[in-house]
Motif scaffolding. Structure first.
Motif, PDB file in Angstrom:
ATOM      1  N   ARG A  49     -12.197  -0.561  40.331  1.00  9.31           N
ATOM      2  CA  ARG A  49     -11.821  -0.706  38.918  1.00  9.31           C
ATOM      3  C   ARG A  49     -10.375  -1.190  38.777  1.00  9.31           C
ATOM      4  N   PHE A  50      -9.524  -0.697  39.656  1.00  8.67           N
ATOM      5  CA  PHE A  50      -8.105  -1.070  39.621  1.00  8.67           C
ATOM      6  C   PHE A  50      -7.908  -2.593  39.657  1.00  8.67           C
ATOM      7  N   LYS A  51      -8.779  -3.262  40.420  1.00 12.99           N
ATOM      8  CA  LYS A  51      -8.594  -4.715  40.570  1.00 12.99           C
ATOM      9  C   LYS A  51      -8.911  -5.483  39.282  1.00 12.99           C
ATOM     10  N   HIS A  52      -9.507  -4.766  38.312  1.00  8.64           N
ATOM     11  CA  HIS A  52      -9.783  -5.423  37.029  1.00  8.64           C
ATOM     12  C   HIS A  52      -8.631  -5.262  36.041  1.00  8.64           C
ATOM     13  N   HIS A  53      -7.574  -4.568  36.444  1.00  5.11           N
ATOM     14  CA  HIS A  53      -6.404  -4.516  35.553  1.00  5.11           C
ATOM     15  C   HIS A  53      -5.900  -5.950  35.350  1.00  5.11           C
ATOM     16  N   PRO A  54      -5.525  -6.315  34.115  1.00  7.19           N
ATOM     17  CA  PRO A  54      -5.148  -7.725  33.866  1.00  7.19           C
ATOM     18  C   PRO A  54      -4.121  -8.274  34.858  1.00  7.19           C
ATOM     19  N   MET A  55      -3.124  -7.456  35.226  1.00  2.89           N
ATOM     20  CA  MET A  55      -2.079  -7.959  36.129  1.00  2.89           C
ATOM     21  C   MET A  55      -2.654  -8.263  37.521  1.00  2.89           C
TER      22      MET A  55
END
Ligand code: FAD
Length: 549
Positions: free
Chosen positions: A279-285
């Motif tokens: 899920r972390f990899k879907h953070h916009p940054m």
């Protein structure tokens, strides 16, 4: 198996594990006396195959061991030139400036490295000095001498049947005896665990604490790649579910290490560390950085987090524990490789002095004193309260309190908190599922996020299927009788390799252990709330085959 005789070989020092700790010990012993007989045994198919630490390396340990490492071609070629720290929310991020952080948090002077490659290079240095290194040799048993001292190990047993009986190509392995045995197995070493229990080495110390670290290597769009850049994040997506955070290290060749650590003292058994990472990899940054790139490798490994107060006694008759078998990670810096190297060096110096004095099989107390009072102890003592403060007061408060504590320790060698205790071990920190909410994790999209089994194929792990399962259940019924009703059997989620499954058979739930998928992270041995799982080493050469993690 009494009919099988094992050959025995005699050494001055037998070293288990070709990680930075074990290899540093081997190198230092031969630097001190070229005539010492030193052997290193490694369960990975080659040195580096099981090393998961795409790392920012503080070279201070290497400086002490091999001061001319640069001239000798050590693979430290990407200096850190940019150091960022962000607090993430779901849709954005806030940059935390570097100036309020104590100097120990500064990464300038450090290098982004593949620790697998650093270990391969260290192994070459050791071999040039005359160290014997045997990869593909798992050390499966300790051998004790007449006075109860550790006298050696059994290595290289191959070809057992699934029920433990010798198969057609059975090889009993060798006994390797030493005046001293060094266990450099890394975090939650299987022989180290036995030694800690047998000699009660944890007594009087806080329990060891752990995190689960997962990592992918990405090749990204060259336009977005910033060689030498280091980013750490905290906050989203973990929120209050668990402590932890991420790291993003830009090495060379447009590659990036993208990693995520979840502290294993989380209470809600529905937490799914692997899915938090995805899920972390879907953070916009992060998504913006990775978009258009491809994931080329995956791996996972536990990391020690107990620090100074959790280090067990590290010597017993005939044996010394090195590196992360003791737990020498500086948690706020996420760095343990430098201390692993210092510990190998210190153990070697203590063993050299003992052997010169005609001693053997006793306790290398000089090593323990050096670790606690020397450079390692000083490094860890300053940051000893960061993790327990975080566990007690949560992320935001602990950023202030932990930061202040590191400053007072750095400037005055003093803490307002004394030494904060960790309390329960991570298994016992798990609470019943009925007290907690389920967590709805989005399905991986196959571009930025991947399902576990697809990702495990990028760890290139392999286990001979006919051998006994190396994940031993003390009570095979317990996962269904206790863990499922009480804890929603968290093994289904905490394992980053999908080893454990609940399937339905004849209308009843059944616990399945797919040990072939195991990446040797040891999380099950640590986090099972019933402490029912013991990780023992499978035969040598099995496990992940990390290229340059
Ligand atoms: C995700 C993650 C990120 C990290 N990032 C950093 C970082 O950026 N910087 C940093 O400095 N540190 C970092 N660390 C910490 C660092 O990896 C450890 O401190 C370091 O690996 C400890 O070295 P070691 O030699 O004690 O153990 P390891 O590096 O784990 O080496 C142990 C070796 O022993 C072998 N072995 C184990 N048991 C047996 C057996 N029974 N028989 C034979 N061989 C055996 C293993 O296969 C392995 O090769 C990170 C850790 C993780 C998990």
């Amino acid at each position: 198996m009494a009919e099988f005789e094992r050959e025995a070989m005699e050494y001055d020092v037998v070293i288990v594990g070709a990680g930075p700790a074990g290899l540093s010990a081997a190198i230092r012993l031969k630097q001190l006396d070229a005539d010492l007989d030193v052997v290193v045994l490694e369960k990975g198919s080659e040195v580096g195959a099981h090393i998961l630490s795409g790392a920012v390396l503080d070279p201070c340990g290497l400086d002490a061991l091999i001061p001319d490492w640069k001239a000798k071609g050590a693979p430290l070629t990407v200096p850190v030139n940019d150091d960022n720290f962000f607090m993430l929310g779901e849709a954005g991020q806030v940059r935390i400036p570097n100036f309020p952080m104590p100097p120990l948090m500064n990464n300038h002077g450090n290098y982004i490295v593949s620790m697998g490659n650093v270990c391969r290079w260290m192994a070459e240095q050791a071999e040039e000095l005359g160290v014997e290194i045997f990869p593909g040799m798992a050390c499966s048993e300790l051998i004790f001498g007449g006075k109860g001292e550790v006298k050696g190990v059994v290595a290289g047993e191959f070809g057992k049947n699934a029920d433990g009986t010798p198969g057609s190509g059975y090889e009993p392995g060798m006994e390797l005896h030493g005046k001293y045995v060094f266990l450099g197995e890394g975090v939650r070493g299987s022989l180290s665990k036995e030694v800690i229990a047998k000699y009660d080495l944890q007594a009087g110390h806080e329990p060891q604490k752990f995190g689960l670290g997962m990592k992918e290597i990405w090749e990204i769009d060259p336009a977005k790649h910033k060689e030498g850049s280091v980013t750490h994040t905290m906050g989203w997506p973990l929120g209050s579910n668990a402590g932890g955070g991420s790291f993003i290290y830009h090495l060379d060749n447009n590659q990036v290490y993208v990693g995520f650590v979840v502290h294993l003292n989380y209470r809600n058994p529905n937490v799914f560390p692997y899915m938090e990472f995805q899920r972390f990899k879907h953070h916009p940054m992060v998504a913006e950085l990775l978009k258009g790139g491809k994931r080329v490798a995956y791996g996972a490994r536990a990391i020690t987090e107990g620090g100074y107060q959790s280090m067990p006694k590290m010597v017993a008759p005939g044996v010394a524990l090195l590196g992360c078998s003791v737990g020498m990670v500086n948690v706020p810096r996420i760095k343990g490789n430098h201390n692993a190297m210092f510990s190998g060096k210190a153990a070697a110096e203590a063993a050299f002095a003992a052997i010169k004095a005609d001693r053997s099989g006793d306790e290398l107390t000089g090593y323990e004193v050096e670790v606690r009072q020397g450079v390692i102890g000083k490094d860890l003592k300053k940051v000893r309260n960061v993790k327990p403060l975080w566990s007690k007061y949560g992320l935001t408060a602990s950023l202030m309190l932990g930061g202040m504590d590191m400053w007072t320790n750095t400037l005055f060698g003093f803490s307002f908190f004394g030494t904060v205790k960790h309390g329960k071990n991570d298994a016992l920190a798990t609470e019943e599922a009925s007290k907690h909410k389920m967590i709805d994790y989005p399905k991986p999209d196959g571009k930025l996020s991947f399902d576990r089994l697809t990702n495990v194929s990028f760890a290139m792990t392999n286990h001979e299927e006919s051998q006994p399962c190396h994940l031993q259940l003390a009570d095979p019924n317990l996962p269904i009788s206790t863990n499922l009703p009480k804890f929603n059997e968290p093994a289904q989620r905490y394992c980053p390799a999908g080893v454990y499954e609940i399937v339905e058979k004849d209308g009843k739930p059944e616990f399945v252990v797919n040990f072939q998928n195991c990446v040797h992270c040891k999380t099950c041995d640590i986090k099972d709330p019933s402490q029912n799982i013991t990780w023992v080493t499978p035969q040598g050469g099995d496990g992940p085959n990390y290229p340059n993690m």
